[in-house]
Design a protein around this motif. Structure first.
Motif, PDB file in Angstrom:
ATOM      1  N   ASP A 109       0.860  -1.186   0.000  1.00  0.00           N
ATOM      2  CA  ASP A 109       0.000   0.000   0.000  1.00  0.00           C
ATOM      3  C   ASP A 109       0.903   1.245   0.000  1.00  0.00           C
ATOM      4  O   ASP A 109       1.737   1.421   0.888  1.00  0.00           O
ATOM      5  CB  ASP A 109      -0.879  -0.014   1.252  1.00  0.00           C
ATOM      6  N   THR A 110       0.713   2.118  -0.979  1.00  0.00           N
ATOM      7  CA  THR A 110       1.575   3.297  -1.150  1.00  0.00           C
ATOM      8  C   THR A 110       1.774   4.077   0.145  1.00  0.00           C
ATOM      9  O   THR A 110       2.872   4.581   0.413  1.00  0.00           O
ATOM     10  CB  THR A 110       0.977   4.230  -2.224  1.00  0.00           C
ATOM     11  N   ARG A 111       0.731   4.179   0.952  1.00  0.00           N
ATOM     12  CA  ARG A 111       0.844   4.940   2.209  1.00  0.00           C
ATOM     13  C   ARG A 111       1.921   4.365   3.111  1.00  0.00           C
ATOM     14  O   ARG A 111       2.556   5.092   3.877  1.00  0.00           O
ATOM     15  CB  ARG A 111      -0.493   4.913   2.962  1.00  0.00           C
TER      16      ARG A 111
ATOM     17  N   ALA B  20       3.326  10.242   0.348  1.00  0.00           N
ATOM     18  CA  ALA B  20       2.652   8.957   0.172  1.00  0.00           C
ATOM     19  C   ALA B  20       1.142   9.099   0.360  1.00  0.00           C
ATOM     20  O   ALA B  20       0.354   8.540  -0.422  1.00  0.00           O
ATOM     21  CB  ALA B  20       3.214   7.942   1.158  1.00  0.00           C
ATOM     22  N   ALA B  21       0.733   9.844   1.374  1.00  0.00           N
ATOM     23  CA  ALA B  21      -0.699  10.018   1.633  1.00  0.00           C
ATOM     24  C   ALA B  21      -1.376  10.775   0.501  1.00  0.00           C
ATOM     25  O   ALA B  21      -2.475  10.411   0.058  1.00  0.00           O
ATOM     26  CB  ALA B  21      -0.896  10.746   2.955  1.00  0.00           C
TER      27      ALA B  21
ATOM     28  N   ALA C  34      -1.694   8.557  -2.558  1.00  0.00           N
ATOM     29  CA  ALA C  34      -2.726   7.548  -2.352  1.00  0.00           C
ATOM     30  C   ALA C  34      -4.122   8.152  -2.485  1.00  0.00           C
ATOM     31  O   ALA C  34      -5.053   7.499  -2.976  1.00  0.00           O
ATOM     32  CB  ALA C  34      -2.560   6.907  -0.982  1.00  0.00           C
ATOM     33  N   ASP C  35      -4.274   9.402  -2.055  1.00  0.00           N
ATOM     34  CA  ASP C  35      -5.574  10.074  -2.085  1.00  0.00           C
ATOM     35  C   ASP C  35      -5.924  10.661  -3.450  1.00  0.00           C
ATOM     36  O   ASP C  35      -7.032  11.165  -3.646  1.00  0.00           O
ATOM     37  CB  ASP C  35      -5.615  11.198  -1.046  1.00  0.00           C
TER      38      ASP C  35
END
Length: 285
Positions: free
Chosen positions: A54-56, A114-115, A118-119
């Motif tokens: 997961d990218t986060r 990263a967040a 992902a968003d």
């Protein structure tokens, strides 16, 4: 001799990575846990693989392993590199090595990146093997879809990026001309126009940081040339512009007696360097 460190990026992660490094540098690992709010050692060593992918979580984990790998390499060899570069996310570890920021600050920035990525919404990426950049660009133009070139990994290895449906629709066309087209296990359209909203938010976020003068030249992904001093703007552009890795390695190979060393988990960059070297040798043969 020119000692060059190349820092691994997203895609190099694997469960079990950095086991010995994470145990050897507890103070830095403690800082990482404070920033992230979870155990980075637990994530890296035990996964699960789905979470690590997961990218986060991937980006902070790879940054930590890259940074610890660099610290350990310098400590054990006593050699500071003359030049550094990093593949996409790896550029943040390269900047840490060059003194742009400390370990903790770099992780804060990577976690926010990263967040935001992902968003940014769903997307897809695919690796096109056996075609050069111009041929891929021509085919994408003919297809008329919102798909961009995201990574120029080697002269014959190009990654495209865009909305899920758009990448799916151009895959048959690319496959008809390429040796192979491989869908990558990512959930976002990284290094494409689809990251524009993330780039705007990231730009605002980076305004809260002051970057130190680089002590070692860092080759930027977006230009394949050394940073010109505007670190924040260069990092923002990286989100929407292609990673010019083939040119980056070419610039490194043009240095006097270049000695390239991959830093971080895996050997992806070592393999790409071999492909780039081979293409350069064939071009002058």
């Amino acid at each position: 001799m020119t000692t060059i460190h190349l820092f691994a990026g997203q895609g190099s992660q694997r469960v079990g990575m950095g086991r010995q490094l994470l145990a050897a540098y507890p103070n830095l690992v403690r800082q990482a846990d404070e920033v992230l709010g979870y155990s980075v050692a637990e994530l890296c060593v035990h996964g699960p693989a789905e979470r690590l992918a997961d990218t986060r979580f991937t980006q902070p984990a790879v940054y930590v392993v890259d940074a610890l790998s660099y610290v350990d390499t310098v400590r054990t060899t006593g050699v500071i590199p003359d030049l550094v570069a990093g593949h996409s996310l790896g550029e943040y570890a390269a900047l840490f090595a060059a003194g742009a920021y400390d370990f903790r600050t770099g992780l804060e920035i990577v976690a926010r990146r990263a967040a935001l990525m992902a968003d940014a919404g769903p997307g897809a990426m695919a690796a096109v093997i056996g075609l050069d950049e111009m041929r891929v660009r021509d085919l994408l133009r003919d297809a008329g879809r919102d798909v961009d070139i995201a990574n120029l990994n080697a002269p014959d290895q190009i990654v495209v990026s865009g909305p899920v449906e758009a990448v799916a629709s151009v895959t048959p066309l690319l496959s008809a001309h390429a040796d192979t087209v491989v869908r990558l296990p990512v959930s976002g359209a990284f290094h494409s126009r689809q990251m524009a909203s993330a780039a705007r938010e990231f730009d605002r976020f980076l305004r809260g940081y002051v970057f130190a003068r680089l002590k070692i030249p860092v080759i930027a992904n977006t230009t394949a040339r050394p940073y010109d001093g505007d670190t924040a703007s260069t990092l923002v552009r990286q989100l929407t512009q292609p990673v010019r890795w083939s040119e980056t390695v070419g610039h490194c190979l043009d240095q006097p007696d270049p000695q390239l060393h991959e830093i971080g988990p895996g050997t992806v960059l070592t393999g790409l360097t071999r492909r780039i070297r081979a293409a350069r040798s064939a071009a002058v043969a």
